[in-house]
Design an enzyme around this catalytic site. Structure first.
Site, PDB file in Angstrom:
ATOM      1  CB  SER A  58     -65.588  -0.151  24.590  1.00 18.53           C
ATOM      2  OG  SER A  58     -65.304  -0.750  23.509  1.00 18.53           O
ATOM      3  CG  HIS A 110     -64.721  -4.099  25.117  1.00 23.29           C
ATOM      4  ND1 HIS A 110     -66.052  -3.488  24.589  1.00 23.29           N
ATOM      5  CD2 HIS A 110     -64.904  -4.977  25.949  1.00 23.29           C
ATOM      6  CE1 HIS A 110     -66.905  -4.048  25.267  1.00 23.29           C
ATOM      7  NE2 HIS A 110     -66.184  -4.840  26.146  1.00 23.29           N
ATOM      8  CG  ASP A 114     -69.717  -5.981  27.600  1.00 20.87           C
ATOM      9  OD1 ASP A 114     -70.515  -6.529  28.221  1.00 20.87           O
ATOM     10  OD2 ASP A 114     -68.515  -6.077  27.595  1.00 20.87           O
TER      11      ASP A 114
END
Lengths: 193, 289
Positions: free
Chosen positions: A13, A40, A133
């Site tokens: 991310s 992301h 995540d």
């Protein structure tokens, strides 16, 4: 322990662009397995990541269409706004189901689906990121008998994501960012023989 | 720390069997056919609902689906993934306005089918665009979906205010001529679409997996629906679209959807390739199979 790797999945991310450049940059064009990556990104940011990454690695980087066959030597980059999954016939599958961990694409969604399909043949890697995540997904990869790896948090631009992965107790190997590409390559070639 | 238990290939295949039984139960009792949906995303959505429900297994969920219609409605909403936006992918609408509308303007009458319209955001987007181009009054729009509950929502045309704020930005990027606010009325924390936008829209339930040709269309819009179908079902739907389109009719797909992996590719030619706008083409005799 000798384990044949048939696919690699990577999630990142915050700080992911630089991390991916340095990891994928160490992978050879003839890597005999596919690499699937989730970064992301904001859904309205455009889909430029595959083209950027293509300039940083010898592998063939693909912005896959749905049902695109997943092949060795290629890097498949999840587009913004879609979950990217691996289907049972080794093709790319997309979903617009609700964001997971506030993210779509979500690392967990890729890892769960790939874990299902590749089982013990999967290598899962968590890089830098500012949320958790991927922690549930990496746990599933471990449960399926796959190999799990995290970037060492001290070398991560944002350490939350690798720390959350390590905190699951399901990470087999922790490496500095600049070693990860080489280690992936060695695992794929060295143990795959 | 205790390691989580391993999940063996055998357990995974048992799960796969359970999912197949669940889908069979849904088909036999409620008539919705998910058996040819893409396995990976279906599996994720079933397991997601299982996790939310707190039930011990997919079999337990199947049992509940058979006895509890309300639970089935919840599951149906998971399985059909009704995620949509107004002017979703603004570049698509811009391309449609620039490349397709000028051709449609030469037609005396236009029929447009939105297959898998979900809660209706895209059909209202099309209606607005046709109004702005002076085409609405000679157009008929057919909005279909498998799920009657979302069709009812589409018919109402009520959306949250927060969502519409984002749609305004899409509308602007899509080449909108005024302001999206001209097409709705704010009420409490939501907005209701101008009811005049519905005067030429027909809402109907239609299942792409089981139902037949819909009529002779000039345009079919089916965006981010085929991603949930397996290859065989996609093949059926592409044939259905081919047979429902006039010669030269337009087929609009989602930005990640392709005819490339289907056997219908030869029946279509790209108009705006990267926006997934295609046209049905006349096949030469030697090309037909």
């Amino acid at each position: 322990m000798r384990q044949r790797i048939s696919a690699v999945v990577i999630g990142a991310s915050w700080g992911g662009l630089d991390a991916y450049s340095r990891v994928l940059g160490k992978l050879p064009a003839n890597l005999p397995v596919p690499v699937l990556v989730v970064q992301h990104q904001h859904p309205s940011g455009g889909d430029k990541l595959p083209w950027i990454l293509d300039t940083r690695t010898a592998m063939h980087v693909v912005a896959p269409m749905e049902k695109e066959p997943i092949e060795a030597g290629c890097v498949y980059v999840a587009p913004p706004g879609y979950h990217m999954l691996v289907d049972v016939d080794h093709t790319v599958c997309y979903s617009l189901a609700a964001p997971v961990n506030y993210s779509r694409p979500s690392i967990d969604e890729l890892f769960f689906s790939a874990g299902h399909v590749y089982g013990p043949g999967l290598l899962g890697v968590i890089l830098t990121g500012a949320n958790d995540d991927g922690a549930a997904g990496i746990t599933y990869i471990k449960q399926r008998g796959g190999i799990t790896m995290a970037q060492s948090p001290v070398t991560a631009e944002a350490r939350t994501m690798p720390e959350a992965a390590i905190a699951t107790g399901c990470i087999d190997q922790i490496h500095d960012l600049d070693d990860i590409g080489t280690v992936i390559s060695e695992l794929v070639f060295g143990l795959g023989a | 720390m205790k390691m989580p238990e391993s999940v063996t290939d055998e357990q995974v295949s048992i799960e796969d069997i359970e999912i197949r039984l669940l889908l069979e139960a849904i088909y036999q009792l409620y008539g919705y056919d998910f058996r040819c949906y893409s396995k990976a995303s279906l599996r994720r959505r079933v397991l997601h609902r299982l996790g939310m429900s707190g039930m011990p297994s997919i079999m337990a969920m199947t049992e509940r689906v058979l006895r509890d219609q309300q639970f089935f409605v919840t599951l149906l909403n998971d399985l059909t993934v009704n995620v949509t936006e107004m002017f979703r992918d603004p570049e698509f609408y811009r391309a449609f306005r620039e490349e397709v509308i000028p051709v449609l303007k030469t037609f005396p009458f236009i029929k447009i089918w939105h297959a898998g319209c979900a809660t209706g955001e895209e059909i209202y987007s099309m209606a607005i665009m046709l109004e702005e181009e002076g085409l609405y009054d000679r157009a008929m729009l057919y909005a279909t979906d498998i799920d009657k509950n979302v069709l009812a929502a589409a018919k109402k045309g009520i959306y949250s205010y927060a969502a519409v704020k984002q749609y305004s930005e899409n509308y602007r990027r899509a080449g909108g001529k005024t302001s999206l606010a001209d097409y709705y009325t704010a009420k409490y924390d939501g907005v209701i679409m101008d009811q005049r936008l519905k005067r030429n829209i027909v809402f109907a339930d239609h299942d792409l997996a089981t139902d037949q040709v819909f009529g002779e269309m000039n345009v079919i819009v089916c965006r981010n629906v085929l991603i949930y179908f397996d290859r065989d079902l996609q093949q059926r739907v592409f044939r259905l679209f081919r047979d429902s389109l006039d010669m030269g009719g337009y087929l609009c797909l989602g930005t990640k959807e392709s005819l490339r992996f289907s056997a219908c590719e030869e029946h279509f030619e790209p108009v705006v390739a990267d926006m997934r706008i295609f046209r049905k083409r006349q096949l030469m005799k030697r090309e037909t199979r």
